[in-house]
Design an enzyme around this catalytic site. Structure first.
Site, PDB file in Angstrom:
ATOM      1  N   GLU A 129       0.813  -1.225   0.000  1.00 30.34           N
ATOM      2  CA  GLU A 129       0.000   0.000   0.000  1.00 30.34           C
ATOM      3  C   GLU A 129       0.843   1.269   0.000  1.00 30.34           C
ATOM      4  O   GLU A 129       0.483   2.259  -0.641  1.00 30.34           O
ATOM      5  CB  GLU A 129      -0.951   0.022   1.200  1.00 30.34           C
ATOM      6  CG  GLU A 129      -2.106  -0.962   1.100  1.00 30.34           C
ATOM      7  CD  GLU A 129      -1.767  -2.332   1.640  1.00 30.34           C
ATOM      8  OE1 GLU A 129      -0.581  -2.589   1.956  1.00 30.34           O
ATOM      9  OE2 GLU A 129      -2.679  -3.159   1.771  1.00 30.34           O
ATOM     10  N   HIS A 167     -11.126  -4.468   9.904  1.00 32.19           N
ATOM     11  CA  HIS A 167     -11.820  -4.541   8.617  1.00 32.19           C
ATOM     12  C   HIS A 167     -13.119  -3.737   8.644  1.00 32.19           C
ATOM     13  O   HIS A 167     -14.024  -4.016   7.883  1.00 32.19           O
ATOM     14  CB  HIS A 167     -12.140  -5.999   8.253  1.00 32.19           C
ATOM     15  CG  HIS A 167     -11.047  -6.676   7.491  1.00 32.19           C
ATOM     16  ND1 HIS A 167      -9.757  -6.729   7.935  1.00 32.19           N
ATOM     17  CD2 HIS A 167     -11.055  -7.341   6.293  1.00 32.19           C
ATOM     18  CE1 HIS A 167      -9.023  -7.402   7.059  1.00 32.19           C
ATOM     19  NE2 HIS A 167      -9.777  -7.776   6.060  1.00 32.19           N
TER      20      HIS A 167
END
Lengths: 335, 329
Positions: free
Chosen positions: B61, B130
């Site tokens: 990322e 999440h």
């Protein structure tokens, strides 16, 4: 301004005399500019922003950038003066930026660590270690998508080899065969820490092996070697052959930040500094040019005088320029 | 032509139109070529635009975010996607230190035309890594814009607007909205960044909300109307810049402000709106501000805990009723 006499073209080097003399002048501009800045950093300092001097490392920026076109991108670090000047950035705008003036290359918003000259392919330098490495990969991605044969160069220090994003970037660049050249300026110190105290393996060039990418270590104080090695890698990248990692061994004459040599801090010995100063990239190249019959004493003096004038004019320009208006503070957060 | 399509199809349609009309546009991110990608939002893009422009990335990322910023600096218009907002922490350096600062730090020379499309995907016992809704974190950083579409119409219009904006825009959608249908024009259009919308008109209470919480706010307002409480619902749509004009007009009219936000309460969007009311409409307020947001805890997994953690329309309505009851006469 009086032009120096045309050099005699008797050199035995395969590199054109104009290129060699251009690199000599370019290194001298970096050196003399920073020596003048170092004087002005001494108490009481005219310059407030943190300044990381490149003195002693000039051959790396100059040798690499001598292979580049204006459209190629160079991404730089907190130690950015050399890359900025070698890529074509204007010296007056650089000086004014160090002084925090509105005529600076970043309009007084960046300081020494944040220099930009987009018109010369220098989109900006970052003070976050390894921060611009993925940016260079992205610029290379843009060139590749547009099927242009430009390249992007990421300059970074040995300290950046401690950052995860360095490895992520090598991987992505190799995976997509992007036209990006990773230039590690290994000046043996990551701020105060010797490279051996940071890296389990100090052979930074060998990290390239893991990513199926060519990696070499060269004498970063030899501008001709840097020029040739970077030239090979850049030519290959232009042909779509992918990235390369070049580790240039060099040495930071002054401390991590500021004008001092910091020998009193106990971080390195005078012997170490002296030995690297005898390997001065400019003095050695000057001797090489003289031995090749490419430069005479009179020509050397002429170049030196011209650069002195340029540096003096740049600093005078910076000092005379206005500071930004405080009403400007909120301008330009967004386009 | 306008027809009813789902929120996720509206996003997919905007992506097709952007890549079709702008040769500089790229879609970059983890899994964008996967056929089962988040709600099928990237369906058909790889087939139509190929791997040069629809770029599936390794799980890196920090680097891939930086590469998108670098591509933007080199003249491209990337849309970078995070399938979960939680994964953005790895990319914070490139967003906060680089993309956000670039235009200002270099004296307005180079902008970063970049859309960071990121998905809140909470619930389903997915727990703390999440489920996060980080709109406040990004809105705090100068140089980033933040939008949160709550309807299919806004999802498409704000994606087009974000792409055309020329600055780094954090475009936050919510998986819980993906199957909601709305009237959506087929042709490209924009919803202006920085403009909210009044979803329900009312006179007793201003209820400001965003994204999924805006839908819940509308439900709550309808329920409260049964009890004779008139609630004006403002869907913020943009978190930064905030539509302060619309908010202040409504607050001055109703004299009461409730905020329903899907992020954490402390130092969040609800705190910012409360501060706006205190600074700009203090003399118009008839009651203290009420904030309905997530408690200051990480998201839990177990369904019973989730039920307590995420406020729904009933909670919004009952909290407003209790709050009005407490109000000093």
């Amino acid at each position: 301004m009086k032009q120096a006499a045309k050099p005699r073209r008797t050199g035995r080097s395969d590199v054109a005399p104009d290129v060699l003399l251009g690199m000599y002048r370019s290194m001298l501009r970096l050196r003399k500019f920073e020596e003048a800045i170092a004087e002005r950093l001494k108490t009481p300092s005219e310059i407030v922003c943190p300044v990381h001097l490149y003195t002693g490392e000039e051959a790396v920026a100059v040798g690499v950038c001598a292979n580049l076109r204006k459209e190629d991108f160079v991404f730089s670090t907190h130690r950015s003066h050399g890359h900025y000047l070698a890529k074509g950035g204007d010296m007056k705008s650089l000086a004014a930026e160090l002084y925090g003036k509105t005529t600076g290359c970043s309009h007084g918003r960046g300081g020494s660590m944040h220099l930009a000259a987009p018109e010369y392919g220098l989109p900006g330098s970052s003070a976050i270690v390894a921060g611009t490495i993925p940016l260079a990969v992205g610029a290379a991605l843009a060139f590749s998508v547009r099927k242009e044969d430009n390249v992007a160069v990421a300059f970074f220090g040995d300290g950046a080899a401690n950052e995860g994003v360095f490895y992520e970037s090598l991987n992505l660049a190799a995976l997509r065969k992007l036209p990006v050249i990773f230039i590690c300026e290994n000046n043996l110190y990551s701020t105060h820490m010797p490279v051996a105290s940071c890296l389990a393996s100090t052979e930074i060039y060998r990290k390239a092996e893991s990513f199926c990418m060519p990696g070499v270590r060269i004498d970063g104080n030899n501008v001709l070697k840097v020029f040739r090695e970077a030239g090979r890698a850049i030519a290959a990248a232009r042909l779509g052959e992918g990235p390369a990692l070049i580790e240039c061994l060099t040495y930071r004459w002054r401390g991590h930040v500021g004008p001092n040599y910091d020998l009193d801090k106990g971080l390195r010995s005078k012997e170490e500094l002296d030995s690297w100063m005898t390997r001065c990239p400019i003095k050695n190249f000057e001797e090489f040019l003289a031995a090749q019959g490419l430069i005479s004493t009179a020509e050397k003096e002429a170049v030196s005088r011209e650069v002195d004038v340029e540096v003096a004019e740049a600093i005078a320009f910076a000092r005379a320029s206005p500071y930004p208006d405080s009403a400007e503070i909120t301008r330009g957060v967004f386009r | 032509m306008t027809r009813k399509i789902t929120y996720v199809r509206a996003i997919n349609e905007a992506l097709h139109q952007i890549l079709e009309s702008d040769p500089k546009a790229l879609l970059i991110g983890q899994g964008v070529t996967s056929p089962w990608y988040v709600g099928a939002s990237t369906l058909g893009l790889i087939q139509k635009f190929g791997p040069e422009r629809v770029i599936d990335t390794p799980v890196s990322e920090n680097c891939t975010m930086g590469a998108a910023v670098g591509a933007a600096l080199a003249g491209m218009h990337p849309i970078f996607v995070f399938p979960r907002m939680d994964f953005m922490y790895y990319a914070l350096d490139q967003l906060a230190n680089h993309a956000a600062n670039w235009h200002y730090m270099f004296g307005r020379q180079l902008g970063v035309p970049l859309v960071v499309w990121t998905i809140i995907n909470r619930g389903g016992e997915q727990a703390a890594q999440h489920s996060q809704a980080l709109q406040a974190l990004f809105a705090h950083i100068p140089g980033l814009k933040v939008v949160m579409p709550g309807t299919a119409y806004d999802a498409k219009g704000l994606l087009h607007a974000s792409h055309q904006d020329g600055n780094p825009v954090i475009y936050i959608d919510e998986r819980w909205l993906y199957q909601n249908e709305d009237d959506v024009p087929e042709e490209p259009y924009t919803v202006p960044i920085g403009k909210g919308v009044v979803r329900e008109k009312g006179s007793d209470v201003t209820l400001a909300a965003n994204s999924y919480m805006a839908l819940k706010a509308i439900e709550a307002a309808k329920a409260l109307a049964q009890d004779g409480i008139s609630v004006e619902v403002i869907d913020l749509r943009s978190i930064k810049p905030l539509d302060e004009t619309m908010l202040l007009k409504s607050i001055k009219k109703t004299g009461r402000l409730v905020i329903a936000d899907g992020g954490w309460k402390s130092f969040g969007v609800s705190a910012e709106l409360a501060a706006l009311a205190a600074e700009e409409a203090f003399n118009h307020l008839k009651a203290p501000v009420l904030r309905i947001a997530l408690p200051d805890t990480p998201a839990p997994a177990s369904r019973t805990l989730e039920k307590t953690y995420y406020p729904d329309a009933n909670r919004i309505a009952s909290e407003i009723k209790a709050w009005l009851h407490k109000e000093p006469k």
